[in-house]
Design a protein around this motif. Structure first.
Motif, PDB file in Angstrom:
ATOM      1  N   LEU A  70       0.843  -1.199   0.000  1.00  0.00           N
ATOM      2  CA  LEU A  70       0.000   0.000   0.000  1.00  0.00           C
ATOM      3  C   LEU A  70       0.877   1.247   0.000  1.00  0.00           C
ATOM      4  CD1 LEU A  70      -2.729   1.444   0.189  1.00  0.00           C
ATOM      5  CD2 LEU A  70      -2.619   1.102   2.680  1.00  0.00           C
ATOM      6  N   ARG A  71       1.934   1.237   0.813  1.00  0.00           N
ATOM      7  CA  ARG A  71       2.875   2.365   0.842  1.00  0.00           C
ATOM      8  C   ARG A  71       3.515   2.537  -0.536  1.00  0.00           C
ATOM      9  NH1 ARG A  71       8.232   2.332   1.266  1.00  0.00           N
ATOM     10  NH2 ARG A  71       8.273   0.169   1.990  1.00  0.00           N
ATOM     11  N   HIS A  72       3.968   1.427  -1.138  1.00  0.00           N
ATOM     12  CA  HIS A  72       4.557   1.505  -2.484  1.00  0.00           C
ATOM     13  C   HIS A  72       3.551   2.076  -3.485  1.00  0.00           C
ATOM     14  CE1 HIS A  72       8.425  -0.312  -1.816  1.00  0.00           C
ATOM     15  NE2 HIS A  72       7.909  -1.438  -1.348  1.00  0.00           N
ATOM     16  N   GLU A  73       2.317   1.621  -3.433  1.00  0.00           N
ATOM     17  CA  GLU A  73       1.301   2.104  -4.369  1.00  0.00           C
ATOM     18  C   GLU A  73       1.112   3.622  -4.228  1.00  0.00           C
ATOM     19  OE1 GLU A  73      -3.270   1.027  -5.740  1.00  0.00           O
ATOM     20  OE2 GLU A  73      -2.391  -0.086  -4.072  1.00  0.00           O
ATOM     21  N   LYS A  74       1.093   4.103  -2.998  1.00  0.00           N
ATOM     22  CA  LYS A  74       0.948   5.553  -2.762  1.00  0.00           C
ATOM     23  C   LYS A  74       2.187   6.314  -3.224  1.00  0.00           C
ATOM     24  CE  LYS A  74      -2.313   5.179   1.063  1.00  0.00           C
ATOM     25  NZ  LYS A  74      -2.531   5.368   2.508  1.00  0.00           N
ATOM     26  N   GLU A  75       3.376   5.754  -2.988  1.00  0.00           N
ATOM     27  CA  GLU A  75       4.615   6.404  -3.433  1.00  0.00           C
ATOM     28  C   GLU A  75       4.670   6.487  -4.953  1.00  0.00           C
ATOM     29  OE1 GLU A  75       7.524   5.117   0.299  1.00  0.00           O
ATOM     30  OE2 GLU A  75       7.533   3.923  -1.543  1.00  0.00           O
ATOM     31  N   ILE A  76       4.214   5.435  -5.628  1.00  0.00           N
ATOM     32  CA  ILE A  76       4.181   5.442  -7.089  1.00  0.00           C
ATOM     33  C   ILE A  76       3.250   6.545  -7.581  1.00  0.00           C
ATOM     34  CG2 ILE A  76       3.455   4.133  -9.137  1.00  0.00           C
ATOM     35  CD1 ILE A  76       4.372   1.570  -7.492  1.00  0.00           C
ATOM     36  N   ALA A  77       2.064   6.624  -7.003  1.00  0.00           N
ATOM     37  CA  ALA A  77       1.096   7.646  -7.416  1.00  0.00           C
ATOM     38  C   ALA A  77       1.653   9.055  -7.213  1.00  0.00           C
ATOM     39  CB  ALA A  77      -0.215   7.470  -6.647  1.00  0.00           C
ATOM     40  N   ALA A  78       2.444   9.245  -6.165  1.00  0.00           N
ATOM     41  CA  ALA A  78       3.023  10.558  -5.851  1.00  0.00           C
ATOM     42  C   ALA A  78       4.382  10.771  -6.534  1.00  0.00           C
ATOM     43  CB  ALA A  78       3.175  10.703  -4.343  1.00  0.00           C
ATOM     44  N   HIS A  79       4.846   9.793  -7.300  1.00  0.00           N
ATOM     45  CA  HIS A  79       6.169   9.826  -7.952  1.00  0.00           C
ATOM     46  C   HIS A  79       7.306  10.009  -6.955  1.00  0.00           C
ATOM     47  CE1 HIS A  79       5.198  10.469 -12.481  1.00  0.00           C
ATOM     48  NE2 HIS A  79       4.625   9.388 -11.987  1.00  0.00           N
ATOM     49  N   GLN A  80       7.149   9.406  -5.770  1.00  0.00           N
ATOM     50  CA  GLN A  80       8.209   9.466  -4.763  1.00  0.00           C
ATOM     51  C   GLN A  80       9.219   8.339  -4.945  1.00  0.00           C
ATOM     52  OE1 GLN A  80       5.686   9.306  -1.326  1.00  0.00           O
ATOM     53  NE2 GLN A  80       5.631  11.528  -1.129  1.00  0.00           N
ATOM     54  N   SER A  81       8.757   7.174  -5.340  1.00  0.00           N
ATOM     55  CA  SER A  81       9.591   6.028  -5.679  1.00  0.00           C
ATOM     56  C   SER A  81       8.701   5.026  -6.407  1.00  0.00           C
ATOM     57  CB  SER A  81      10.236   5.394  -4.436  1.00  0.00           C
ATOM     58  OG  SER A  81       9.276   4.732  -3.658  1.00  0.00           O
ATOM     59  N   PHE A  82       9.334   3.996  -6.982  1.00  0.00           N
ATOM     60  CA  PHE A  82       8.590   3.064  -7.830  1.00  0.00           C
ATOM     61  C   PHE A  82       9.008   1.634  -7.520  1.00  0.00           C
ATOM     62  CE2 PHE A  82       8.880   7.103  -9.854  1.00  0.00           C
ATOM     63  CZ  PHE A  82       7.607   7.318 -10.373  1.00  0.00           C
ATOM     64  N   ASN A  83       8.013   0.767  -7.435  1.00  0.00           N
ATOM     65  CA  ASN A  83       8.231  -0.667  -7.285  1.00  0.00           C
ATOM     66  C   ASN A  83       7.423  -1.331  -8.385  1.00  0.00           C
ATOM     67  OD1 ASN A  83       8.114  -3.406  -6.621  1.00  0.00           O
ATOM     68  ND2 ASN A  83       7.783  -3.051  -4.442  1.00  0.00           N
ATOM     69  N   TYR A  84       8.122  -2.026  -9.277  1.00  0.00           N
ATOM     70  CA  TYR A  84       7.475  -2.736 -10.372  1.00  0.00           C
ATOM     71  C   TYR A  84       7.514  -4.233 -10.091  1.00  0.00           C
ATOM     72  CZ  TYR A  84       7.124   1.345 -13.347  1.00  0.00           C
ATOM     73  OH  TYR A  84       6.775   2.568 -13.866  1.00  0.00           O
ATOM     74  N   ALA A  85       6.364  -4.882 -10.218  1.00  0.00           N
ATOM     75  CA  ALA A  85       6.286  -6.333 -10.090  1.00  0.00           C
ATOM     76  C   ALA A  85       6.609  -6.969 -11.431  1.00  0.00           C
ATOM     77  CB  ALA A  85       4.888  -6.736  -9.638  1.00  0.00           C
ATOM     78  N   LEU A  86       7.333  -8.078 -11.387  1.00  0.00           N
ATOM     79  CA  LEU A  86       7.574  -8.919 -12.561  1.00  0.00           C
ATOM     80  C   LEU A  86       6.502  -9.994 -12.541  1.00  0.00           C
ATOM     81  CD1 LEU A  86       9.355  -9.839 -14.973  1.00  0.00           C
ATOM     82  CD2 LEU A  86      10.660 -11.209 -13.294  1.00  0.00           C
ATOM     83  N   LEU A  87       5.620  -9.950 -13.536  1.00  0.00           N
ATOM     84  CA  LEU A  87       4.442 -10.823 -13.543  1.00  0.00           C
ATOM     85  C   LEU A  87       4.375 -11.681 -14.792  1.00  0.00           C
ATOM     86  CD1 LEU A  87       2.364  -7.839 -12.457  1.00  0.00           C
ATOM     87  CD2 LEU A  87       2.135  -9.985 -11.229  1.00  0.00           C
ATOM     88  N   ASP A  88       3.722 -12.839 -14.638  1.00  0.00           N
ATOM     89  CA  ASP A  88       3.410 -13.656 -15.799  1.00  0.00           C
ATOM     90  C   ASP A  88       2.270 -12.989 -16.572  1.00  0.00           C
ATOM     91  OD1 ASP A  88       1.412 -14.198 -13.902  1.00  0.00           O
ATOM     92  OD2 ASP A  88       1.311 -16.313 -14.396  1.00  0.00           O
ATOM     93  N   GLU A  89       2.013 -13.480 -17.764  1.00  0.00           N
ATOM     94  CA  GLU A  89       1.038 -12.846 -18.649  1.00  0.00           C
ATOM     95  C   GLU A  89      -0.338 -12.716 -18.018  1.00  0.00           C
ATOM     96  OE1 GLU A  89      -0.736 -13.688 -23.086  1.00  0.00           O
ATOM     97  OE2 GLU A  89       1.360 -14.232 -22.675  1.00  0.00           O
ATOM     98  N   GLU A  90      -0.782 -13.737 -17.299  1.00  0.00           N
ATOM     99  CA  GLU A  90      -2.108 -13.728 -16.680  1.00  0.00           C
ATOM    100  C   GLU A  90      -2.133 -13.029 -15.325  1.00  0.00           C
ATOM    101  OE1 GLU A  90      -0.455 -16.665 -17.460  1.00  0.00           O
ATOM    102  OE2 GLU A  90      -1.283 -16.792 -19.484  1.00  0.00           O
ATOM    103  N   GLU A  91      -0.972 -12.596 -14.863  1.00  0.00           N
ATOM    104  CA  GLU A  91      -0.809 -11.959 -13.550  1.00  0.00           C
ATOM    105  C   GLU A  91      -1.287 -12.873 -12.429  1.00  0.00           C
ATOM    106  OE1 GLU A  91      -1.831  -7.800 -13.364  1.00  0.00           O
ATOM    107  OE2 GLU A  91      -0.430  -7.358 -14.980  1.00  0.00           O
ATOM    108  N   THR A  92      -0.836 -14.131 -12.502  1.00  0.00           N
ATOM    109  CA  THR A  92      -1.148 -15.092 -11.448  1.00  0.00           C
ATOM    110  C   THR A  92       0.038 -15.329 -10.520  1.00  0.00           C
ATOM    111  OG1 THR A  92      -0.507 -16.966 -12.839  1.00  0.00           O
ATOM    112  CG2 THR A  92      -2.843 -16.294 -12.890  1.00  0.00           C
ATOM    113  N   ALA A  93       1.206 -14.755 -10.856  1.00  0.00           N
ATOM    114  CA  ALA A  93       2.399 -14.938 -10.029  1.00  0.00           C
ATOM    115  C   ALA A  93       3.314 -13.729 -10.163  1.00  0.00           C
ATOM    116  CB  ALA A  93       3.147 -16.203 -10.441  1.00  0.00           C
ATOM    117  N   ILE A  94       3.849 -13.280  -9.037  1.00  0.00           N
ATOM    118  CA  ILE A  94       4.937 -12.306  -9.031  1.00  0.00           C
ATOM    119  C   ILE A  94       6.227 -13.109  -8.983  1.00  0.00           C
ATOM    120  CG2 ILE A  94       6.144 -10.573  -7.636  1.00  0.00           C
ATOM    121  CD1 ILE A  94       3.446  -9.324  -7.014  1.00  0.00           C
ATOM    122  N   LEU A  95       7.113 -12.803  -9.907  1.00  0.00           N
ATOM    123  CA  LEU A  95       8.352 -13.551 -10.069  1.00  0.00           C
ATOM    124  C   LEU A  95       9.585 -12.715  -9.731  1.00  0.00           C
ATOM    125  CD1 LEU A  95       7.242 -15.263 -13.372  1.00  0.00           C
ATOM    126  CD2 LEU A  95       7.273 -16.271 -11.081  1.00  0.00           C
ATOM    127  N   GLY A  96       9.376 -11.488  -9.285  1.00  0.00           N
ATOM    128  CA  GLY A  96      10.469 -10.602  -8.916  1.00  0.00           C
ATOM    129  C   GLY A  96       9.966  -9.175  -8.861  1.00  0.00           C
TER     130      GLY A  96
END
Length: 165
Positions: A70-96
Motif C-alpha cells: 500500500l505504501r509503495h502504491e501511494k509512493e508510485i502515485a506521488a512519484h516518490q519512488s517506484f516498485n514494479y512487479a515482474l508478472l506472468d502474462e495472466e498476472e497469477t504470479a509475481i516472479l520478482g
C-alpha cells in the motif's frame, strides 16, 4: 525540488523480451502474489537487501507485506519512488521486482535494484530482466546518472558513500 521532471509519466506496462512476462507498478491488491514470492526467496533476498534496507524480515507477516505494498502504491502515485512487479502474462504470479528510487547516496540521480524469485536465479528469465532493466531505464526514465545497486556498485560500497543530506 522533485527528483523527477514535473511532466514525467511513469511506464505502466513493460514487456520483458522473449519471456511472456512484464513489469507493471505493484499494488496493494498484489499482496497474495507478492507475499509468497518474497517469503519463498526471503533468505537470499535478506542477503542482498538486508544490510541496506532491513528487508525482508524473517517475521514479516502477510499484513505487514500488504501495508508495505500500500505504501509503495501511494509512493508510485506521488512519484516518490517506484516498485514494479515482474508478472506472468495472466498476472497469477509475481516472479520478482524492480525498484526505482531517488538517490540516497551521492553520485547518482536515481537508484535501481531488482531481483527474481529463487526458482529463476540463473535462468533465461533472470538474464532477460538483467538485460532489460538498464535499457529500460535509459530509454524510458529521465536519469542522466542512474546507479544499479548490486550491479555496477556492490551494496557495501554503496553503503560507504556519503548520504545525500
Amino acid at each position: 525540488m522533485s527528483w523527477l521532471p514535473d511532466d514525467f509519466v511513469h511506464p505502466v506496462y513493460t514487456p520483458v523480451p522473449d519471456t511472456g512476462l512484464h513489469l507493471r507498478p505493484i499494488r496493494e491488491a498484489d499482496t497474495a502474489l507478492d507475499y509468497p514470492a518474497v517469503m519463498g526467496s526471503r533468505e537470499r533476498l535478506w542477503g542482498i537487501f538486508g544490510p541496506a534496507w532491513s528487508w525482508p524480515k524473517e517475521s514479516m507477516t502477510f499484513e505487514e507485506d500488504r501495508l508495505d505494498l500500500l505504501r509503495h502504491e501511494k509512493e508510485i502515485a506521488a512519484h516518490q519512488s517506484f516498485n514494479y512487479a515482474l508478472l506472468d502474462e495472466e498476472e497469477t504470479a509475481i516472479l520478482g521486482c524492480v525498484y526505482i528510487d531517488p538517490p540516497e547516496r551521492t553520485g547518482s540521480d536515481g537508484e535501481v535494484a531488482w531481483w527474481v524469485v529463487d526458482d529463476l536465479v540463473g535462468s533465461e528469465v533472470e538474464q532477460a530482466l538483467d538485460a532489460l532493466v538498464p535499457q529500460w531505464i535509459a530509454a524510458d526514465w529521465p536519469f542522466r546518472r542512474p546507479r544499479f545497486l548490486g550491479r555496477d556498485i556492490d551494496w557495501q560500497d554503496w553503503l560507504a558513500l556519503p548520504p545525500i543530506s
